[in-house]
Motif scaffolding. Structure first.
Motif, PDB file in Angstrom:
ATOM      1  N   THR A  30       0.822  -1.213   0.000  1.00  0.00           N
ATOM      2  CA  THR A  30       0.000   0.000   0.000  1.00  0.00           C
ATOM      3  C   THR A  30       0.854   1.260   0.000  1.00  0.00           C
ATOM      4  OG1 THR A  30      -0.191  -0.109   2.424  1.00  0.00           O
ATOM      5  CG2 THR A  30      -1.992  -1.071   1.137  1.00  0.00           C
ATOM      6  N   ARG A  31       2.083   1.174   0.526  1.00  0.00           N
ATOM      7  CA  ARG A  31       2.927   2.367   0.567  1.00  0.00           C
ATOM      8  C   ARG A  31       3.136   2.993  -0.808  1.00  0.00           C
ATOM      9  NH1 ARG A  31       7.755   0.581   1.483  1.00  0.00           N
ATOM     10  NH2 ARG A  31       7.428   0.095   3.684  1.00  0.00           N
ATOM     11  N   PRO A  32       3.474   2.185  -1.861  1.00  0.00           N
ATOM     12  CA  PRO A  32       3.640   2.800  -3.180  1.00  0.00           C
ATOM     13  C   PRO A  32       2.370   3.488  -3.692  1.00  0.00           C
ATOM     14  CG  PRO A  32       4.561   0.593  -3.149  1.00  0.00           C
ATOM     15  CD  PRO A  32       3.808   0.754  -1.879  1.00  0.00           C
ATOM     16  N   ILE A  39      -7.124   2.512   2.089  1.00  0.00           N
ATOM     17  CA  ILE A  39      -6.376   3.739   1.837  1.00  0.00           C
ATOM     18  C   ILE A  39      -7.382   4.882   1.867  1.00  0.00           C
ATOM     19  CG2 ILE A  39      -5.001   5.040   0.163  1.00  0.00           C
ATOM     20  CD1 ILE A  39      -3.864   2.358  -0.813  1.00  0.00           C
ATOM     21  N   LEU A  40      -7.082   5.911   2.649  1.00  0.00           N
ATOM     22  CA  LEU A  40      -7.985   7.036   2.834  1.00  0.00           C
ATOM     23  C   LEU A  40      -7.392   8.307   2.253  1.00  0.00           C
ATOM     24  CD1 LEU A  40      -8.991   6.554   6.605  1.00  0.00           C
ATOM     25  CD2 LEU A  40      -9.975   5.441   4.588  1.00  0.00           C
ATOM     26  N   VAL A  41      -8.275   9.178   1.790  1.00  0.00           N
ATOM     27  CA  VAL A  41      -7.909  10.545   1.435  1.00  0.00           C
ATOM     28  C   VAL A  41      -8.846  11.468   2.203  1.00  0.00           C
ATOM     29  CG1 VAL A  41      -7.824  12.285  -0.388  1.00  0.00           C
ATOM     30  CG2 VAL A  41      -7.004   9.971  -0.848  1.00  0.00           C
ATOM     31  N   GLU A  42      -8.267  12.282   3.073  1.00  0.00           N
ATOM     32  CA  GLU A  42      -9.044  13.192   3.922  1.00  0.00           C
ATOM     33  C   GLU A  42     -10.170  12.455   4.648  1.00  0.00           C
ATOM     34  OE1 GLU A  42     -10.174  16.849   2.004  1.00  0.00           O
ATOM     35  OE2 GLU A  42      -8.309  16.908   0.832  1.00  0.00           O
ATOM     36  N   GLY A  43      -9.847  11.262   5.148  1.00  0.00           N
ATOM     37  CA  GLY A  43     -10.790  10.484   5.936  1.00  0.00           C
ATOM     38  C   GLY A  43     -11.773   9.653   5.142  1.00  0.00           C
ATOM     39  N   ARG A  44     -11.774   9.771   3.812  1.00  0.00           N
ATOM     40  CA  ARG A  44     -12.680   8.985   2.978  1.00  0.00           C
ATOM     41  C   ARG A  44     -11.940   7.808   2.355  1.00  0.00           C
ATOM     42  NH1 ARG A  44     -17.443  11.497   1.289  1.00  0.00           N
ATOM     43  NH2 ARG A  44     -17.998  13.137   2.768  1.00  0.00           N
ATOM     44  N   LYS A  45     -12.592   6.657   2.320  1.00  0.00           N
ATOM     45  CA  LYS A  45     -11.981   5.469   1.734  1.00  0.00           C
ATOM     46  C   LYS A  45     -11.983   5.566   0.214  1.00  0.00           C
ATOM     47  CE  LYS A  45     -12.539   0.434   1.376  1.00  0.00           C
ATOM     48  NZ  LYS A  45     -13.238  -0.758   1.898  1.00  0.00           N
ATOM     49  N   VAL A  46     -10.804   5.472  -0.385  1.00  0.00           N
ATOM     50  CA  VAL A  46     -10.688   5.486  -1.851  1.00  0.00           C
ATOM     51  C   VAL A  46     -10.141   4.164  -2.379  1.00  0.00           C
ATOM     52  CG1 VAL A  46     -10.376   7.995  -1.913  1.00  0.00           C
ATOM     53  CG2 VAL A  46      -8.352   6.505  -1.844  1.00  0.00           C
ATOM     54  N   SER A  47      -9.708   3.281  -1.478  1.00  0.00           N
ATOM     55  CA  SER A  47      -9.132   2.014  -1.919  1.00  0.00           C
ATOM     56  C   SER A  47      -9.266   0.959  -0.841  1.00  0.00           C
ATOM     57  CB  SER A  47      -7.650   2.194  -2.276  1.00  0.00           C
ATOM     58  OG  SER A  47      -7.052   0.955  -2.616  1.00  0.00           O
ATOM     59  N   GLY A  48      -9.568  -0.268  -1.288  1.00  0.00           N
ATOM     60  CA  GLY A  48      -9.508  -1.440  -0.425  1.00  0.00           C
ATOM     61  C   GLY A  48      -8.596  -2.460  -1.075  1.00  0.00           C
ATOM     62  N   THR A  49      -7.876  -3.225  -0.265  1.00  0.00           N
ATOM     63  CA  THR A  49      -6.877  -4.139  -0.811  1.00  0.00           C
ATOM     64  C   THR A  49      -7.015  -5.537  -0.213  1.00  0.00           C
ATOM     65  OG1 THR A  49      -5.238  -3.608   0.897  1.00  0.00           O
ATOM     66  CG2 THR A  49      -5.258  -2.217  -1.069  1.00  0.00           C
TER      67      THR A  49
END
Length: 330
Positions: A103-105, A125-135
């Motif tokens: 997830t780091r990359p 993975i979140l952007v400004e508290g919103r989920k944009v990705s699940g892995t």
């Protein structure tokens, strides 16, 4: 080491998952990056009960595909506003078999676009508290598949309508909960871009300077089509027939939800199924087969569990939590 970049050249979810599996199973050396899209699809986790995860009426009304992937985790909705990525490489040091390694990359790539991105929780993975990705991840004979979704400009109404949200996961009303949790990357960009430009940016950023554009041989493409037809196109894989069970117990732990359905006859387990969004990296078939015929006693089941790598099968759900769910009476 150069990274080989592959594209499926398809938006068919059944084909795309077969393509990904074939690369994992047959390409035994080197590092691979895949970027791909599914059109209007619910992808359920390997161990989930499909019927419990989808809003069937909504799915049928909107012609949404439903397919099961070979990794753990929860159900997700894909459309052409969603971009998927897959890393396939050697497992390497088992102690580094973590989500963070991959997830780091992605986080750094998003940060490179000026986004306040961060890894969070078990696999988000979140952007400004919103989920944009699940892995999610899967390990096969020393090779690891790590893949994830990237919500770029997905339709939030379709996301909310297609998924039948587990009330144990979201305490308020399902549709509003899903909408409030997710976000689209495009909405957070300092400068707007189309998904095609985002695709090219990720391709260059994730693969680096050593990227080699590859392709599958004709015989491999034929094998992808055969796997699609034999596995991913089938009702048995995507829904699966479940016999009647004497008891069904469901619990939620920090490592995810777990539902166990057990059939017992004359004091012995005759069938057992585990469902949940826990982050398995290996299939449960061997365990369920070993439990058939086992005495339906906590001690006997514990002995069987001790012979399997619980972390690979159930993520961070523990043996005690599994036993608690099997023998829990609500």
């Amino acid at each position: 080491m150069a990274v080989t970049y592959l594209e499926t050249r398809s938006q068919n979810p059944y084909y795309n998952l077969a393509f990904e599996e074939l690369v994992l199973e047959r390409r035994r050396d080197g590092e691979y990056l895949l970027l791909w899209q599914n059109d209007n699809t619910i992808v359920v986790g390997q161990n989930q009960n499909t019927e419990a995860e989808i809003n069937r009426e909504f799915v049928e009304a909107h012609g949404i595909n439903v397919v099961r992937r070979s990794t753990g985790g929860g159900a997700v909705y894909h459309d052409l506003g969603n971009l998927n990525y897959s890393f396939i490489t050697d497992v390497g040091d088992a102690e580094r078999l973590t989500m963070e390694r991959f997830t780091r990359p992605i986080v750094e790539a998003l940060q490179g676009l000026g986004l306040q991105a961060e890894a969070s929780g078990r696999n988000d993975i979140l952007v400004e508290g919103r989920k944009v990705s699940g892995t999610a991840q899967r390990v096969v004979r020393g090779r690891i598949l790590h893949h994830g979704t990237l919500l770029f400009s997905a339709d939030p109404g379709m996301v909310a309508g297609a998924l039948n949200v587990d009330p144990a996961k979201f305490q308020s009303k399902g549709t509003q909960s899903v909408r409030s949790r997710i976000g689209n990357i495009r909405d957070f960009l300092p400068a707007d871009m189309e998904i095609g430009a985002f695709w090219e940016y990720l391709k260059k950023t994730l693969a680096g300077n050593g990227m080699v554009t590859g392709s599958l041989a004709a015989e491999e493409l034929a094998a992808v089509e055969a796997l699609k037809c034999a596995k991913y196109d089938t009702w048995e894989w995507n829904y699966g027939r479940s016999p009647r069970y004497d008891m069904t117990n469901k619990r939620r732990f920090e490592g995810g939800g777990l539902e166990v359905r057990t059939a017992v006859k004359e004091g012995r387990i005759t069938g057992i199924v585990f469902y949940g969004d826990f982050l398995a990296v290996a299939p449960l078939d061997g365990l369920t087969a070993a439990l058939e015929g086992c005495a339906f006693r906590r001690e006997a089941v514990a002995e069987v569990l001790d012979t399997f790598p619980i972390g690979e099968l159930f993520g961070t759900i523990t043996k005690d939590e599994i036993l608690e769910t099997i023998f829990y009476v609500s």
